[in-house]
Each structure stands twice: as structure tokens, then as C-alpha cells.
Scaffold this motif. Sequence first.
Motif, short mmCIF file in Angstrom:
data_model
loop_
_atom_site.label_atom_id
_atom_site.label_comp_id
_atom_site.label_asym_id
_atom_site.label_seq_id
_atom_site.Cartn_x
_atom_site.Cartn_y
_atom_site.Cartn_z
N MET B 326 24.60 42.79 32.98
CA MET B 326 24.78 42.61 31.54
C MET B 326 23.31 42.05 30.93
O MET B 326 22.71 42.46 30.07
N MET B 332 28.45 48.48 29.22
CA MET B 332 29.43 49.42 29.49
C MET B 332 30.85 49.55 28.49
O MET B 332 31.57 48.47 28.65
N SER B 341 39.80 47.62 28.87
CA SER B 341 38.98 47.02 27.60
C SER B 341 39.59 45.92 26.72
O SER B 341 39.03 45.25 26.21
N MET B 354 33.91 38.83 22.71
CA MET B 354 33.87 38.69 24.27
C MET B 354 32.72 38.71 25.14
O MET B 354 32.21 37.73 25.74
N ALA B 355 32.13 39.92 24.75
CA ALA B 355 30.98 40.00 25.68
C ALA B 355 29.61 39.16 25.20
O ALA B 355 28.83 38.87 25.99
N PHE B 357 29.97 36.20 24.01
CA PHE B 357 30.42 34.83 24.40
C PHE B 357 29.69 34.88 25.86
O PHE B 357 29.17 33.72 26.13
N THR B 358 30.01 35.73 26.65
CA THR B 358 29.71 35.59 28.12
C THR B 358 28.04 35.71 28.45
O THR B 358 27.63 35.01 29.37
N ARG B 408 31.90 45.39 20.62
CA ARG B 408 31.61 44.22 21.50
C ARG B 408 30.40 44.36 22.05
O ARG B 408 29.79 43.29 22.31
N TRP B 409 29.77 45.41 22.44
CA TRP B 409 28.43 45.78 23.04
C TRP B 409 27.38 45.84 22.33
O TRP B 409 26.09 45.45 22.84
#
Lengths: 335, 499
Positions: B326, B332, B341, B354-355, B357-358, B408-409
Motif C-alpha cells: 500500500m 485494492m 471490504s 480505515m486505509a 489510518f493504516t 477508502r482508497w
Amino acid sequence: MNTELKASKGSGAAARSVGFMKKLLIDHNYILSLLLLLIIGQFASEQFLSSASLINLLKSSVFIGIIALGMTLVIISGNIDLSVGSMLALTAATGVVVFNATTSVFLSLSASVGMGFILGLFNGIFIGLAKVAAFIVTLATLVGYRSITIQFGDGGPLIVDNDAYFNQLRTIGYGKLGPIPYLVICFIAISVFVWFVMTKTRFGRYVYAVGSNEKAARLTGINVKLMKVAIFTITGVLTGLAGFLYITRFGSVDVSTAGKMFELDVIAAVAIGGTSMAGGRGFIQGSVFGAVILYAIDAILSAFQVPAFVNDLIKGILILGAVLLQRALEKERTE
Amino acid sequence: MHLEMKNIYKSFDAVKAVQDVSLSVGDAEIHGLLGENGAGKSTLMNILGGILRQDSGQVLIDGEDHSHLTPVRASHLGIRFIHQELNLINDLRVYENLFLHNELVAGGLFLKKKEMIERSREILEKLELDIDPTVYVRDLDTSRKQLIEIARALLFECRLIIMDEPTTALTNEEIEKLFEIMRGLKADGISCIYISHKMPELFDVCDRYTVLRDGKFVATGNFADIDEQQATEMLVGRSLVHETVEKSNAVNENEIVMAVEELSCGDYFRNVSFSLRKGEIVAVTGLFGDGRGELSECLFGARDVTGGKIKLKGKEIQSASILQVMKSGVSMVPRNRKERSILKDLSIMDNLSMAYFTSKHKKLYISRREERQRFEENKRITNIKTDNPDNRITSLSGGNQQKVVFSRWFGLDSEVYILDNPTQGIDVGAKFEIYELITNLAEEGKSVIVFSSEYSEIERIADRCLVMYKGELNKEFSREEMNEVDVMYYATGSNKKVS
């Protein structure tokens, strides 16, 4: 598409206050439950609602409560930890031995917490990295940790040296700031900290994400394995802390009975607090209330002079009831 | 069997799955049921199978009112349902699966094993299937399992067979054989409802059609009176010519963003090589069992490869973890939204963030204001229809959930977007919005790999199309060369069998 818009449009101020009430009743019903119990308690005994007895209630729920904080993380992440009672005994025993050897409060605290860290990490490695079911791993360590504790104490109780205890440890276990015991202050401070972590930090979000959908959590870049290790380690550390507070309060550890069946009370507290046993949902504050509710039930039953052996039966019924209620409310919520 | 379903309504909470739909199937008729995903076909068939109960409307069978069907009653009436997903139990033998829930017993207790095996053998022979009824189902390949499902439907007396996309896992030969069987059944007076997305098949085997769209009845008639173009237009609900997304993204031929070299993953796929250019949309397609899903996972670091390299802008990705992939610039959207998902217990806003955050979030704590900002920004781009981002993600329709997953992405600003079946299970309107999002990404100079099994989708958005067959890259088409017949030809491996 139309229905969707209609459904979301009705959020005026009135709808919002209805929403708030609904949330209070459905999500946070543990508040109402406690209030109800306190009122019942008042019928059982005149002094039930006095500040002294309320503080007492809080004080007795400290050990279960602190461990329940960790258990909440474990259950929200979709797991279970059955070893907390044995961990409490082993960490407390470690604390006693180190204190007797060094008479240092700090070293004793570090030893209990450090032992909790190791025991929790051990659980976590098997569950997170080796992917063994949490139920099995902690069932094994439930008996394993207890066995180690008994060997450690040679079967008998481990007792803190008398003089040193009265000079130092007892101050923590029995001391007060104004009317409020140190133990309670400690409990509340830790609760606030864990609450902050769970609601305001990324780590908290990850715990919910892992419990809600492990596969999806992994595909957003969360390291699920590491999260599991961390969650069980945190539970170990919190249990270690509870173990240390245990010896400040009682001055000794009976290696075969200390913390026995604690896991049941702890899980009950979490369940009563509204945390979903399926994972993904739950509240730290709920578990704090849950722990207090458990002791409120105890207090009421003894005020009504219900025989002690009936206690556990009633507790069992209440736990089942709590879970059934959660499920019924969940249905209400999705409709 | 003469079947008549009249004015059927069915809602799930606020979602009207089926509204005023009628369906009529005559004796010895093969009836094609057409509709995109979410059109209400499955709901209607589940009502017929007795699995769901309609809110209102009538079901008449041979003129008799059977509006209160249950699975048992439906089965007594001779209605057999062949489900799209395989309902076989891998750890049981073929004959045990065939007779599951309908075991032959002696004295109400003991299984009549010999008789069951014998009858299984008969039915398999009748279908010209060379399968030993005593082998375990887990030892059969997917197409065989599909045929076992069909055998199960024929084992007991049946008068109407519902087939929900039975050919997805079959080879061309097997499809031909299935059609022969269907024609044979028709000659015996048995009716059939055939659900499929594949126009050539529908036109080949079916007599009449009914088209559903967004839960509503659109049309019914004879296949002889229409052509594929007309059928597709009824299906989609608008004239295709006007709706083709204008492709204006300029592919930079020289700038290769991602290069996949000789990538292999166990039994799933072997020696897959391709490259992805800046601003390009590459579609990867094939049939069930082609290793596509596993390929998408490997590209994202979610599955370990057993050989080969993935290079991003010339640098090899050491795909140690998803997070690392990522951070090096790959996003993805996984297939099967519900399973891979959606964080069903979390709010729309948390699902969206969420993505971020990570991989991007650096602060100690989460700022609600920033989270809200991120939501509003993405809501504008992807047109998520909600007023309250604190609601659970499950309060949204499938299409809107998928828009949240896309959002998210977007915050990651990746170079490469891997989209695995991105329009699975969402309605037609939302589908077009998703297509627009994808082409917009390419216009911004992002590179996109779309894994898809729907040709109409590939035709609309892809600059190139890679066709996989049983774990190998079988054929590559440029946009100019692409057409459904040729893509199917290579997806079914027809080129391999000739040699």
C-alpha cells in the motif's frame, strides 16, 4: 434509491433527540440497569445508596473491573481469554516474592506487570502467530498458569512480610484521597486511559475492525496477527496490574484459590456492559458499569440474605439474560 | 408444468427487491430469465423455491393457487432449484450428496446404500457423466461439481427446473452437453427457468424470455422475435450507444508503472507477465477457476507468490506485507464486498478512513474534524448518498457501500488501483457511477487493473483486455481487437483444445 433518501432525510432536531434516547436505551442500557439495581438495593437496605456504600461497591469491583478492560478488547476483537484468573494469581505471586526479596514497591509492581506482559504475550503468540483458537490456547494456559503458581507457592499461601507490608503496600490498598480510595482512583484513571485508546486512536479502530471482519481488516493494511498479539499482551499487563493491587489489598496470595473463576465474572461484566460476544462492537465504559453491576447484584443478594450458593445461579441467569437482551435490542436497532 | 406468478411484491426492510413482477412459464418450455445483478431474479426464484415468502401476489401452478410455498411443498410439486453457488458437501461421496436430505431408508432407520449407489449410477449414465458415485465430491473439479448439482435435480421426479447461471464453471463442450440434456427434458414435458448473463446461450437454448430490471418487470416474449442488441438494451434499460463512457484518457505508451514478470502462485496461476502503463485501464477476465482472484491478491501482497517479480516504477516490490505494498503506491478494492471490504459493525466514516489510518495517519489520536472532512470530500467525489456518516455502513445500499470502499482508497493517492470485480452485486445506476469513477482515475494519470467477468463492463472501460484460462494468460486484446465472442473463445480455452 428513493427510499434510501427518504430514510436519511428525517434527521431533524427532534429526530436527533429521539435518536439520543434510543441510543441510551439500546446501546448504553447498562446505565439504566445499574440505576435500577441501586433502586432495588435501597429497598433491601436503608444504607444502600449512602456514599460510603457506593464507594465500597466501586472498590470491590476494582480487580474484576481492571481485568474486564482488557477482556473488552479481547472480546471486541472476536476472541476470548479464559486464563485471566490464573494470570492474576501468578502475577500477584510474583509481586509478593519480589517484594519480600527487595521490599521495593516499584520493583514489586514492575514484577507483577512484567509477568503479566510475558503471560499475555505467550497467549498472544499462540493465538496471533500460530493461529490456534483463543478458546483452546487460554484454556490450556488457564490450567497451566495455575499449576505454575501452585508450584511457585509450594501449595500454601504466599504472604507479604508483615512489617514492610504495613509500612508501604497497605497504604496503596487501604489509603484514601478524601473519601475516595486510591484503588478506585487507580481504576478510574486506567479506565479513562483505555477508553481514550479505544475511541480516539487508530489502535482502537483496528481492534473493532479486526473483530468486525478479519479478512477485510487485513485488506486495509492492518496487521491482524500483530494486533492479536498486542491485544492479549495488553490484557496480560492489565491483569498484572490488578495482581499487584490485589496484594496491596490482601497482603497475601493463596496460590490455589486466588483469582479462581475470575474469568467468569470478568466475561460476565463485559457481556452485561453491552459488548457483542461475536466481536466488532462494545464499549469500555460498559464493562466498567458491568463490573459494578455484578457487585451490586452480590450486595443486593446478601442484603436480602439470599444463601451464598444461590448467588452463582442468579448470576448465571443474569448473564444469559443480558446476552439475550443485547440480541433483542440489536434486532430493534437494525429495524 | 404450467407456472404463473402474478404481481409479486417483496421488500427487505426499505429495499424493494421485487415490485409487481409477473412471470409465466408454459409446459415443456425453456424460459430465459434476464436481469443484471440485483434486478430481482434471485428473489423471485427464491419465492418460487419456497425459501422466501412474497409480501403479496399469487403463484399458480397448473391453474391451482400455491401462493404459500415452502421448500418442502415446492419440492413435492416437482420444482428443483440448481443454485449458482455449489451446495455440495465436499466431505461426502457423490451418491451421498445426491441423496442428501432425501436418503432412501429401510425401516425408517437404516440407509439403503446399495440402492442409492445404483440409482446414482443410473442418473449419471443418463447424463453421460463418467463419474463414480462412490468418490468424494472434494476430488472432483468445479465443472464436475456443477454437473452433480444438475444430476441431483433430476434424481427425483421433477416438473420444473430452475437453473441459476449453471454454465459459469463449464467448458464449451460441457455447456453443449447441458443444452442437450435440457432439450431432452423439454421433450419429456419438463419446464425450465434458465438464468444467465450470456446472450448466445440464452438465444441458443431458450424459447421465451422475461426481463427484470431494478426489481420491476420490463418485458416478456419470444427469443425468435428479438436480437441480442435488443435484449441487452432491455436488460440495461438504456440505449447502449449513448451510454458508452467516453474514453478520453491518454495512455502514456512509454511510461510503464507496473511490470509483472513470470509471476506464479502454486496451482493457481503460472508465469503471468504483463505491464501496466500510466493512465491505462487493463481488464483481466476469464472464467471460474482461471486463477484471476489469486492473481489480484498476489499483486496486492495479500497472498504469497511462488515465483516471479512485481516491479513498481522499475523497483521490485518485496511484497512482505499488504501495508508495504500500500505504501509503495498500490490500492485494492477486493471482490465480494461483504466478505472482504465491509467492516459491518463500524460507521460509514470509519469504514472510509480505515486505509488512511493504516498507511498515512501519523498523529497520536484521531481528529473527528479531519475524519469528517475526509468524508465530505469523498462524498463529493463519489456521490455517497447519506446524511449521517456515523451510521453503520450496513445502512447503505450495495452501490453506496461500494462507493465508500472506493473512497477508502482515494485518500492514499496511489499510482495503481487494483479493482477486483468492483461492480459485483450493485444496481445498474450505481454501476455506471463506478465506471465513471474508474475512467476518472485513469484520466488523472492513475493506472487501473480491473478484474471482471462481465464483458459489457470491460468493453466500456478497458484499454486492453487480458484473458486468462486455467491459470495462464491465454490472450491479450487491444481495445480495437476486443469483442465478446473472441474473449469468450479464449476464456473457455477453445484455442487450446484444437491443438
